[in-house]
Design a protein around this motif. Structure first.
Motif, PDB file in Angstrom:
ATOM      1  N   PRO A  27      58.190  34.684  21.715  1.00 50.34           N
ATOM      2  CA  PRO A  27      57.655  35.711  20.801  1.00 50.34           C
ATOM      3  C   PRO A  27      58.570  35.771  19.598  1.00 50.34           C
ATOM      4  O   PRO A  27      59.793  35.799  19.818  1.00 50.34           O
ATOM      5  N   GLN A  28      58.209  35.356  18.364  1.00 52.50           N
ATOM      6  CA  GLN A  28      58.915  35.334  17.364  1.00 52.50           C
ATOM      7  C   GLN A  28      58.131  35.592  16.078  1.00 52.50           C
ATOM      8  O   GLN A  28      57.050  35.396  15.760  1.00 52.50           O
TER       9      GLN A  28
ATOM     10  N   LYS B 110      55.387  37.390  13.681  1.00 54.26           N
ATOM     11  CA  LYS B 110      54.005  37.826  13.960  1.00 54.26           C
ATOM     12  C   LYS B 110      53.626  37.281  15.231  1.00 54.26           C
ATOM     13  O   LYS B 110      52.502  37.816  15.833  1.00 54.26           O
ATOM     14  N   ARG B 111      54.115  35.866  15.685  1.00 53.07           N
ATOM     15  CA  ARG B 111      53.619  35.508  16.983  1.00 53.07           C
ATOM     16  C   ARG B 111      54.233  35.990  18.107  1.00 53.07           C
ATOM     17  O   ARG B 111      55.245  35.705  18.823  1.00 53.07           O
ATOM     18  N   THR B 112      53.353  37.015  18.664  1.00 57.74           N
ATOM     19  CA  THR B 112      54.155  37.754  20.050  1.00 57.74           C
ATOM     20  C   THR B 112      52.872  37.779  20.894  1.00 57.74           C
ATOM     21  O   THR B 112      53.228  38.114  21.988  1.00 57.74           O
ATOM     22  N   LYS B 113      51.599  37.618  20.638  1.00 60.92           N
ATOM     23  CA  LYS B 113      50.658  37.822  21.456  1.00 60.92           C
ATOM     24  C   LYS B 113      50.318  36.643  22.506  1.00 60.92           C
ATOM     25  O   LYS B 113      50.574  35.552  22.289  1.00 60.92           O
ATOM     26  N   ILE B 114      49.718  37.177  23.785  1.00 64.40           N
ATOM     27  CA  ILE B 114      49.171  36.194  24.568  1.00 64.40           C
ATOM     28  C   ILE B 114      47.662  36.427  25.013  1.00 64.40           C
ATOM     29  O   ILE B 114      46.952  37.516  25.072  1.00 64.40           O
TER      30      ILE B 114
ATOM     31  N   LEU C 111      59.149  42.480  29.403  1.00 60.32           N
ATOM     32  CA  LEU C 111      60.672  41.927  29.437  1.00 60.32           C
ATOM     33  C   LEU C 111      60.893  41.705  27.949  1.00 60.32           C
ATOM     34  O   LEU C 111      62.412  41.545  27.751  1.00 60.32           O
ATOM     35  N   ASN C 112      60.272  41.369  27.191  1.00 65.63           N
ATOM     36  CA  ASN C 112      60.353  41.082  25.977  1.00 65.63           C
ATOM     37  C   ASN C 112      60.226  42.382  24.799  1.00 65.63           C
ATOM     38  O   ASN C 112      60.398  41.992  23.426  1.00 65.63           O
TER      39      ASN C 112
ATOM     40  N   HIS D  95      42.991  34.380  15.957  1.00 68.91           N
ATOM     41  CA  HIS D  95      44.206  35.193  16.237  1.00 68.91           C
ATOM     42  C   HIS D  95      45.471  34.008  16.180  1.00 68.91           C
ATOM     43  O   HIS D  95      46.357  34.213  16.576  1.00 68.91           O
ATOM     44  N   SER D  96      45.308  32.889  15.409  1.00 63.33           N
ATOM     45  CA  SER D  96      46.006  31.812  15.689  1.00 63.33           C
ATOM     46  C   SER D  96      47.387  32.127  14.845  1.00 63.33           C
ATOM     47  O   SER D  96      48.386  31.419  15.464  1.00 63.33           O
ATOM     48  N   GLU D  97      47.514  33.008  13.945  1.00 61.93           N
ATOM     49  CA  GLU D  97      48.706  33.369  13.414  1.00 61.93           C
ATOM     50  C   GLU D  97      49.523  34.322  14.145  1.00 61.93           C
ATOM     51  O   GLU D  97      50.901  34.585  13.994  1.00 61.93           O
ATOM     52  N   THR D  98      48.965  35.035  15.096  1.00 61.70           N
ATOM     53  CA  THR D  98      49.819  36.100  16.055  1.00 61.70           C
ATOM     54  C   THR D  98      49.852  35.743  17.603  1.00 61.70           C
ATOM     55  O   THR D  98      50.684  36.183  18.288  1.00 61.70           O
ATOM     56  N   LEU D  99      49.234  34.492  17.746  1.00 56.98           N
ATOM     57  CA  LEU D  99      49.528  34.213  19.299  1.00 56.98           C
ATOM     58  C   LEU D  99      50.640  33.272  19.606  1.00 56.98           C
ATOM     59  O   LEU D  99      50.873  32.211  18.764  1.00 56.98           O
ATOM     60  N   ALA D 100      51.381  33.670  20.647  1.00 57.50           N
ATOM     61  CA  ALA D 100      52.351  32.893  20.940  1.00 57.50           C
ATOM     62  C   ALA D 100      52.143  32.146  22.287  1.00 57.50           C
ATOM     63  O   ALA D 100      52.779  31.046  22.726  1.00 57.50           O
ATOM     64  N   LEU D 101      51.209  32.556  22.978  1.00 55.14           N
ATOM     65  CA  LEU D 101      50.763  31.677  23.967  1.00 55.14           C
ATOM     66  C   LEU D 101      49.211  32.107  24.516  1.00 55.14           C
ATOM     67  O   LEU D 101      48.819  33.043  24.348  1.00 55.14           O
TER      68      LEU D 101
END
Length: 450
Positions: free
Chosen positions: A125-126, A128-132, A152-153, A185-191
């Motif tokens: 996660p970095q 805005k991109r933190t979401k799963i 954990l993060n 959600h493309s701008e906030t998705l990390a995974l």
């Protein structure tokens, strides 16, 4: 039954290579030597007879040479492998089943331990991109892993988990709805983390299309292939999947809790730039030529093997190896898929011919998609009347009736039974018999017959 016999004449079976439980071994009244009709390979595959021999060979090696079998196995002349490299002969067999290059797969760990390990490496996660993004109703172990990776993060699962669920009145997710969620959600998705086949409904996701969409937005995508590996053909390398995990005790028939596997795409960890990507690490992922020098320098093996942490269980590995040889003997996953599609279609046809099909007062409906391209070897049946807070539904009675007549499939409470004809060892006659018993269960339990 004539049609089932004729269909069985068209398709190969390796049932004779497996140990099929009998009425006697299962504790079912009746002829003790009669074999059960086992349709539960989506939960635990039958034991290949070759596994007992493979394990005994390694027990003999342990007894004869103990620790020296790591480097000087007594069965080398008979094609056995030194324990130091025990997992390496499995790689060429499993890579074809998952559609990978040899450097992209490793035999290691257990399903959820591997999922956690690869999420540590790939969930970064970095900004805005933190979401799963994952599915509501996923297997609980996946939910727990995702929940705690966020913690954990130092992130909040309440805000950083995005769960998708089917539309109202539907049981499966539409591919377009998954794509819409990724794009919105493309701008906030990390995974993005999804199952190849949904364990409850048996839905096969469009891995290729969903992966392509996620990658087009620069999003890491991983897949839990517990119900897909050994069930349907996969092309993980060609599809560009970042990582995947699977178990080997369902369709790979390697034994309860047997060692699992991972896929890491060659775009990760196989070049100098990515070689030292942070990960959970151990000495079995280190350069094999210097492993026993006990150096305080981590020099990871390039590719998936560099994600191994500990030396693998020899007993587990030879079990997987023995089982995978049967896939090779059958002619590969493509040939198995041909039979699987025919088997499951035949099961579907018989179920839809049942007088109890789509009866929402006293009967069942099929949750699994109709299109063979959208499912594997499993059909999930939802039973009516359903369970409520005050009254039990019919499913438990139906399941018990079938079990007592030697038809072994599994239940998912409160109201679902999953039936999985596995092409390696199930026959069309198995399927015919199972549906006959299912109909008899309804006839016997019917309110009209009491």
């Amino acid at each position: 039954m004539e049609e089932a016999i004729e269909l069985d004449s068209r398709y190969k079976t390796l049932k004779e290579e497996f140990s099929v439980p009998t009425f006697g071994s299962f504790g079912i009244p009746g002829d003790a030597d009669t074999k059960t009709t086992y349709l539960c390979g989506n939960s635990l595959g039958l034991m290949p007879l070759a596994i007992r021999r493979a394990i005994n060979d390694e027990l003999d090696a342990w007894g004869e040479r103990a620790v020296d079998s790591h480097f000087r196995h007594p069965g080398l002349d008979d094609g056995k492998t030194n324990w130091m490299d025990i997992d390496l002969p499995v790689i060429p067999l499993i890579k074809d089943i998952v559609g990978a290059q040899e450097d992209e797969v490793a035999i290691m760990g257990s399903l959820t331990a591997n999922l956690n390990a690869l999420m540590v490496a790939f969930y970064k996660p970095q900004g805005k991109r933190t979401k799963i993004l994952f599915e509501k109703g996923s297997f609980p172990s996946d939910y727990y892993a995702i929940f705690n990776q966020l913690r954990l993060n130092s992130l909040d699962p309440q805000t950083d988990m995005i769960q998708m669920e089917p539309r109202k009145g539907e049981y499966t997710l539409r591919t377009q709805d998954i794509i819409s969620q990724i794009e919105s959600h493309s701008e906030t998705l990390a995974l993005v983390l999804l199952p190849g086949i949904q364990y409850y409904t048996g839905q096969l996701f469009d891995i290729e299309v969903i992966t392509r969409v996620a990658k087009s937005h620069g999003i890491i995508i991983g897949w839990d292939l517990a119900h897909a590996v050994g069930n349907v053909p996969l092309k993980l390398h060609d599809w560009g999947v970042d990582f995947a995990v699977w178990c080997s005790y369902k369709y790979l028939n390697s034994g309860p809790g047997a060692i699992s596997g991972i896929f890491v795409h060659s775009s990760h960890g196989t070049n100098e730039e990515d070689k030292y990507m942070p990960r959970l690490a151990g000495w079995w992922g280190n350069n094999a030529s210097t492993r026993f020098k006990m150096m305080e320098f981590f020099d990871p093996i390039q590719g998936a093997l560099g994600f191994r942490q500990s030396n693998p269980s020899v007993i587990d590995v030879v079990s997987v190896h023995a089982s995978l040889k049967l896939f090779q003997e059958y002619g590969g996953i493509g040939k198995l898929r041909e039979k699987s599609v025919a088997l499951t279609r035949y099961l579907e046809t018989l179920l839809k011919d049942s007088p109890y099909f789509n009866n929402t007062e006293y009967g069942f409906k099929i949750l699994t998609p109709d299109d063979p391209e959208d499912r594997g070897a499993q059909l999930s049946l939802l039973f009516f009347p359903r369970t409520t807070d005050s009254t039990p539904g019919i499913m438990d009675d139906i399941h018990q009736f079938m079990t007592h007549r030697g038809v072994i499939c599994d239940e998912r409470r409160p109201d679902v039974i999953r039936i999985a004809p596995v092409p390696l060892y199930n026959t069309f006659q198995d399927v015919f018999h199972a549906v006959e018993v299912l109909n008899s269960a309804f006839d016997t339990k019917s309110p009209k017959s009491s």
